[in-house]
Write a protein that holds these residues in place. Structure first.
Motif, PDB file in Angstrom:
ATOM      1  N   LYS A   6       0.831  -1.211   0.000  1.00 13.05           N
ATOM      2  CA  LYS A   6       0.000   0.000   0.000  1.00 13.05           C
ATOM      3  C   LYS A   6       0.865   1.259   0.000  1.00 13.05           C
ATOM      4  CE  LYS A   6      -4.302  -1.501   2.231  1.00 13.05           C
ATOM      5  NZ  LYS A   6      -5.192  -1.291   3.398  1.00 13.05           N
ATOM      6  N   ASP A   7       1.917   1.246   0.832  1.00 14.33           N
ATOM      7  CA  ASP A   7       2.789   2.420   0.936  1.00 14.33           C
ATOM      8  C   ASP A   7       3.514   2.689  -0.385  1.00 14.33           C
ATOM      9  OD1 ASP A   7       1.994   2.733   3.516  1.00 14.33           O
ATOM     10  OD2 ASP A   7       3.787   1.848   4.408  1.00 14.33           O
ATOM     11  N   ILE A   8       4.025   1.625  -1.013  1.00 13.91           N
ATOM     12  CA  ILE A   8       4.726   1.789  -2.287  1.00 13.91           C
ATOM     13  C   ILE A   8       3.790   2.388  -3.333  1.00 13.91           C
ATOM     14  CG2 ILE A   8       5.802   0.555  -4.210  1.00 13.91           C
ATOM     15  CD1 ILE A   8       6.911  -1.424  -2.145  1.00 13.91           C
ATOM     16  N   ALA A   9       2.570   1.835  -3.416  1.00 13.20           N
ATOM     17  CA  ALA A   9       1.600   2.316  -4.398  1.00 13.20           C
ATOM     18  C   ALA A   9       1.181   3.753  -4.106  1.00 13.20           C
ATOM     19  CB  ALA A   9       0.381   1.403  -4.407  1.00 13.20           C
ATOM     20  N   THR A  10       0.986   4.081  -2.844  1.00 16.34           N
ATOM     21  CA  THR A  10       0.536   5.428  -2.462  1.00 16.34           C
ATOM     22  C   THR A  10       1.583   6.477  -2.808  1.00 16.34           C
ATOM     23  OG1 THR A  10      -0.807   4.529  -0.650  1.00 16.34           O
ATOM     24  CG2 THR A  10      -0.242   6.869  -0.543  1.00 16.34           C
ATOM     25  N   VAL A  11       2.845   6.194  -2.483  1.00 18.83           N
ATOM     26  CA  VAL A  11       3.920   7.147  -2.779  1.00 18.83           C
ATOM     27  C   VAL A  11       4.061   7.333  -4.297  1.00 18.83           C
ATOM     28  CG1 VAL A  11       6.410   7.544  -2.656  1.00 18.83           C
ATOM     29  CG2 VAL A  11       5.170   6.692  -0.651  1.00 18.83           C
ATOM     30  N   TYR A  12       4.003   6.231  -5.041  1.00 19.19           N
ATOM     31  CA  TYR A  12       4.106   6.310  -6.502  1.00 19.19           C
ATOM     32  C   TYR A  12       2.991   7.166  -7.090  1.00 19.19           C
ATOM     33  CZ  TYR A  12       2.770   4.694 -11.184  1.00 19.19           C
ATOM     34  OH  TYR A  12       2.353   4.640 -12.490  1.00 19.19           O
ATOM     35  N   ILE A  13       1.757   6.919  -6.683  1.00 14.99           N
ATOM     36  CA  ILE A  13       0.617   7.669  -7.210  1.00 14.99           C
ATOM     37  C   ILE A  13       0.722   9.149  -6.840  1.00 14.99           C
ATOM     38  CG2 ILE A  13      -1.887   7.980  -7.008  1.00 14.99           C
ATOM     39  CD1 ILE A  13      -2.097   4.927  -6.715  1.00 14.99           C
ATOM     40  N   THR A  14       1.127   9.412  -5.601  1.00 15.87           N
ATOM     41  CA  THR A  14       1.233  10.800  -5.139  1.00 15.87           C
ATOM     42  C   THR A  14       2.293  11.567  -5.920  1.00 15.87           C
ATOM     43  OG1 THR A  14       0.551  10.132  -2.910  1.00 15.87           O
ATOM     44  CG2 THR A  14       1.643  12.276  -3.140  1.00 15.87           C
ATOM     45  N   ALA A  50      -0.599   5.808 -13.051  1.00 18.75           N
ATOM     46  CA  ALA A  50      -1.008   6.272 -11.722  1.00 18.75           C
ATOM     47  C   ALA A  50      -2.486   6.667 -11.715  1.00 18.75           C
ATOM     48  CB  ALA A  50      -0.141   7.459 -11.301  1.00 18.75           C
ATOM     49  N   TYR A  51      -2.920   7.359 -12.756  1.00 13.53           N
ATOM     50  CA  TYR A  51      -4.331   7.734 -12.854  1.00 13.53           C
ATOM     51  C   TYR A  51      -5.210   6.504 -13.073  1.00 13.53           C
ATOM     52  CZ  TYR A  51      -2.931  12.622 -13.169  1.00 13.53           C
ATOM     53  OH  TYR A  51      -2.414  13.876 -12.889  1.00 13.53           O
ATOM     54  N   MET A  52      -4.722   5.588 -13.897  1.00 12.44           N
ATOM     55  CA  MET A  52      -5.473   4.363 -14.147  1.00 12.44           C
ATOM     56  C   MET A  52      -5.636   3.549 -12.866  1.00 12.44           C
ATOM     57  SD  MET A  52      -7.014   2.685 -16.565  1.00 12.44           S
ATOM     58  CE  MET A  52      -6.330   3.446 -18.030  1.00 12.44           C
ATOM     59  N   ALA A  53      -4.607   3.539 -12.031  1.00 11.11           N
ATOM     60  CA  ALA A  53      -4.671   2.789 -10.778  1.00 11.11           C
ATOM     61  C   ALA A  53      -5.797   3.301  -9.879  1.00 11.11           C
ATOM     62  CB  ALA A  53      -3.331   2.882 -10.056  1.00 11.11           C
TER      63      ALA A  53
END
Length: 321
Positions: free
Chosen positions: A153-161, A201-204
């Motif tokens: 979750k943390d990896i995905a959140t930082v990437y998207i942000t 990131a937007y698609m996610a």
């Protein structure tokens, strides 16, 4: 008893009013363009789509032009020198003529794709591969956001942000001049990766929201029937999520195609870069950019139409939900 339809809701009248509106807007733009101190040169644009090129065959050596069984050659004291000439060529000399070295022996006119078509092909290629990467990154990142593992979750959140919080143009520059140089990536690959990672990131977030909108009872029911979590997501949850966000996905693909024009800043010869080159050659900025815009419009309209057909197909099978 059906409610009487008002005049403003009449379909035919509505189409007529809308047509009249755009006709008035078109006339206004035409009048404004006519009053500009600008010489319109539309005739200079078509040759950038397709053009005719003359291909000449020169004599590699001197000799007499001869023909034997449909093959042409030059005969001299050293023997025969065959020429790469077929029936599509027009001979500049008659058979038996004396020809000197470097003379034009034959020629033909061929139709070649112009820079606009070449740029269009590059734009389609880079958009296609970037779209595939976008879906791949988006699906993986959405599942990471929904995972029960905190580190995912943390990896995905930082990437998207990070990706959503910075401009695409800046990301393309950083990716090309830093990451692409480190790993010795081709500029085309760098452009595809930049677009795919950005829109991924937007698609996610789109897919995550769609998956969470599906009733959790369906997943629980699947698990109670012995269906694994992965199989339930693949065959039950994910297909429904895709149906719900289909219009949004089409919109993202349209935005990807349009934003692919930014890869021209790293010298990829796409439609936008071709447009700049045509402007510098013809000094016709308005005609050039109007044509380039129409080419982009043809791509995005095709995507919109395809999305509309898919929506109709899903609706015929029971709706988008």
């Amino acid at each position: 008893m059906s409610k009487k339809q008002s005049l403003a809701q009449n379909k035919t009248l509505g189409h007529i009013i809308a047509f009249a509106f755009y006709l008035a807007v078109g006339y206004f733009l035409y009048s404004a363009a006519s009053n500009m101190n600008y010489e319109w040169k539309w005739t200079s644009i078509p040759k950038y789509f397709v053009y005719e090129k003359t291909v000449n065959v020169t004599a590699p050596t001197g000799g007499v032009l001869m023909e034997e069984e449909g093959k042409y050659f030059l005969k001299n004291d050293d023997g025969k020198t065959f020429l790469n000439i077929d029936s599509s060529y027009i001979l500049e000399y008659e058979v038996g003529s004396e020809i000197y070295e470097f003379d034009y022996v034959a020629s033909k006119t061929v139709t070649k794709p112009g820079p606009v078509l070449i740029g269009l092909w590059t734009t389609l290629k880079i958009s296609f591969f970037a779209a595939i990467l976008t879906f791949f990154v988006g699906i993986i990142t959405a599942l990471m956001k929904l995972s029960s593992y905190v580190f995912l979750k943390d990896i995905a959140t930082v990437y998207i942000t990070l990706v959503r919080g910075t401009p695409l143009l800046v990301q393309i520059f950083l990716f090309y001049f830093i990451i692409a140089n480190i790993f010795e990536l081709d500029r085309f690959v760098a452009g595809v990766l930049s677009l795919g990672i950005f829109f991924g990131a937007y698609m996610a977030e789109i897919l995550r929201g769609a998956i969470q909108s599906i009733d959790k009872g369906q997943l629980e029911a699947a698990n109670s029937l012995g269906i694994s979590h992965f199989q339930a997501m693949k065959h039950i949850i994910f297909p429904q999520a895709l149906k719900r966000v289909l219009p949004t996905l089409v919109g993202e693909m349209i935005a990807l195609v349009k934003d692919s024009s930014l890869v021209s800043v790293i010298a990829i010869t796409d439609l936008t870069k071709v447009g700049r080159e045509i402007v510098s050659n013809t000094f016709s900025p308005f005609e050039t950019w109007i044509v380039i815009a129409l080419v982009y419009l043809s791509i995005t309209f095709s995507l919109s139409y395809l999305g509309h057909l898919l929506e109709k197909k899903y609706n015929a099978k029971g709706g988008m939900a």
